[in-house]
Design an enzyme around this catalytic site. Sequence first.
Site, PDB file in Angstrom:
ATOM      1  N   PHE A  13       0.626 -54.785  33.345  1.00 31.23           N
ATOM      2  CA  PHE A  13       0.584 -55.989  34.188  1.00 31.23           C
ATOM      3  C   PHE A  13      -0.365 -56.043  35.937  1.00 31.23           C
ATOM      4  CE2 PHE A  13       3.785 -56.528  31.789  1.00 31.23           C
ATOM      5  CZ  PHE A  13       3.331 -58.130  31.320  1.00 31.23           C
ATOM      6  N   CYS A  14      -0.895 -57.237  36.655  1.00 29.90           N
ATOM      7  CA  CYS A  14      -0.841 -56.849  37.711  1.00 29.90           C
ATOM      8  C   CYS A  14      -0.514 -55.974  38.901  1.00 29.90           C
ATOM      9  CB  CYS A  14      -1.671 -57.915  38.533  1.00 29.90           C
ATOM     10  SG  CYS A  14      -1.635 -57.740  40.497  1.00 29.90           S
ATOM     11  N   PRO A  15      -0.531 -54.633  39.021  1.00 28.11           N
ATOM     12  CA  PRO A  15      -1.925 -54.068  39.531  1.00 28.11           C
ATOM     13  C   PRO A  15      -2.785 -52.873  38.508  1.00 28.11           C
ATOM     14  CG  PRO A  15      -1.137 -53.133  40.766  1.00 28.11           C
ATOM     15  CD  PRO A  15      -0.128 -53.298  40.467  1.00 28.11           C
TER      16      PRO A  15
END
Lengths: 76, 143
Positions: A13-15
């Site tokens: 997941f981000c980042p």
Amino acid sequence: MSTARTLDVRGKFCPIPVMETSKAINEVPVGGILEVLATDPAAEPDIKAWAQRTGHEVVQVEKAEGYIRILVKRLK
Amino acid sequence: MAEKKSKLSIIVWSGTVDKLYPAAILTSAAASGGWEVELFFTFWGLNSIRKDMLDVAQRQIDRSYEQYAQAAAEAISKMGFPKWYELLAQAKGMGNVRIFACSTTMEMFGIKEKTALADFVDEVVGAATFLERAKDSTITLFI
């Protein structure tokens, strides 16, 4: 399009997808293609924004079964 | 296209994971994109970068949302997401990230040595240093 390296960040997941893309692009020759496989819905807009900022190019985005395939060309 | 020079400055005041993550995530994304990043840890933020508090902060959540603390911790762990301070250390390793600790808060918390703080801390400074370093920032946040 032949790819010089594949980065699999599916399930991340981000980042993380952007961070890993940023590292992996340096392992591709200038003009070469980095293939990024991702499931994070932010991966496409984020990698496009990152590419615009760092001067690389997203040359293709493809939806695959349950994930997305983003081809990034190293421009410098 | 020429790289645009951008700079992100964050005053990290909070010591709970629901605020430390946004600071760490923005720092990581910025570092990946070649931004300059300046982080100034003060008050509860500073408390959370004591070596012995890094993991404690990972479990702490703002009191207004404390009923979600356990669910959030479980979700983060299930996602295989790095801990907030690991993310920060990674960001530092890949870009132009400078991390400062507030000297006044250190004294207030009885922290005598920089070695008591996480290894990613660059320098112990005061408000004047941060203001001077942050004055040309594109984005400035207080978290």
